[in-house]
Design a protein around this motif. Structure first.
Motif, PDB file in Angstrom:
ATOM      1  N   MET A  17       4.349 -18.869 -11.380  1.00 41.87           N
ATOM      2  CA  MET A  17       3.620 -20.104 -11.587  1.00 41.87           C
ATOM      3  C   MET A  17       3.640 -20.939 -10.318  1.00 41.87           C
ATOM      4  N   GLY A  18       2.472 -21.285  -9.855  1.00 44.54           N
ATOM      5  CA  GLY A  18       2.374 -22.124  -8.672  1.00 44.54           C
ATOM      6  C   GLY A  18       2.408 -23.596  -9.046  1.00 44.54           C
ATOM      7  N   LEU A  19       2.401 -24.405  -8.049  1.00 47.51           N
ATOM      8  CA  LEU A  19       2.388 -25.847  -8.274  1.00 47.51           C
ATOM      9  C   LEU A  19       0.977 -26.274  -8.642  1.00 47.51           C
ATOM     10  N   GLU A  20       0.855 -26.908  -9.781  1.00 47.71           N
ATOM     11  CA  GLU A  20      -0.436 -27.387 -10.242  1.00 47.71           C
ATOM     12  C   GLU A  20      -0.456 -28.903 -10.140  1.00 47.71           C
ATOM     13  N   PHE A  21      -1.659 -29.435 -10.101  1.00 50.66           N
ATOM     14  CA  PHE A  21      -1.776 -30.888 -10.048  1.00 50.66           C
ATOM     15  C   PHE A  21      -1.192 -31.490 -11.322  1.00 50.66           C
ATOM     16  N   GLY A  22      -0.300 -32.457 -11.158  1.00 50.28           N
ATOM     17  CA  GLY A  22       0.393 -33.047 -12.290  1.00 50.28           C
ATOM     18  C   GLY A  22       1.772 -32.469 -12.476  1.00 50.28           C
ATOM     19  N   ASN A  23       2.035 -31.308 -11.935  1.00 49.91           N
ATOM     20  CA  ASN A  23       3.351 -30.665 -12.017  1.00 49.91           C
ATOM     21  C   ASN A  23       3.813 -30.281 -10.612  1.00 49.91           C
TER      22      ASN A  23
END
Length: 82
Positions: A1-7
Motif C-alpha cells: 500500500m502506497g501513501l494516498e492522499f489523506g493517509n
C-alpha cells in the motif's frame, strides 16, 4: 500500500474525538444564558468605556466648533466690494 492522499502519515497512541455538526445544538441556551450574559458584560464594562467615549465626543465637538470659527471669512475684508 502506497501513501494516498489523506493517509500520508500515521499517528499512533493519539485518539481524536469529534462531534458531528448535525448532533450539536448551535443555539442551545441562547435566550436563557446569552441575554443575561450580555447584560452582565455590558454593566461591567460601561463604567470603563463611557467616560472615554464622552471625553472623545467633547473633544470632537470642540474641534468642530473651533474649525468652523477659524475657517469663517472676515466680513471686514469685503466691505468695499461692489
Amino acid at each position: 500500500m502506497g501513501l494516498e492522499f489523506g493517509n500520508l502519515y500515521k499517528l499512533r497512541r493519539i485518539v481524536f474525538f469529534r462531534l458531528s455538526p448535525h448532533e450539536q445544538k448551535a443555539f442551545k441556551g441562547m435566550i436563557s444564558e446569552g441575554i443575561p450574559n450580555t447584560i452582565r458584560r455590558f454593566q461591567s464594562s460601561v463604567f470603563f468605556y463611557a467616560p472615554i467615549l464622552g471625553l472623545n465626543y467633547m473633544v470632537y465637538l470642540w474641534a468642530k466648533d473651533t474649525d468652523r470659527k477659524l475657517t469663517r471669512k472676515n466680513p471686514d475684508l469685503y466691505k468695499d466690494d461692489v
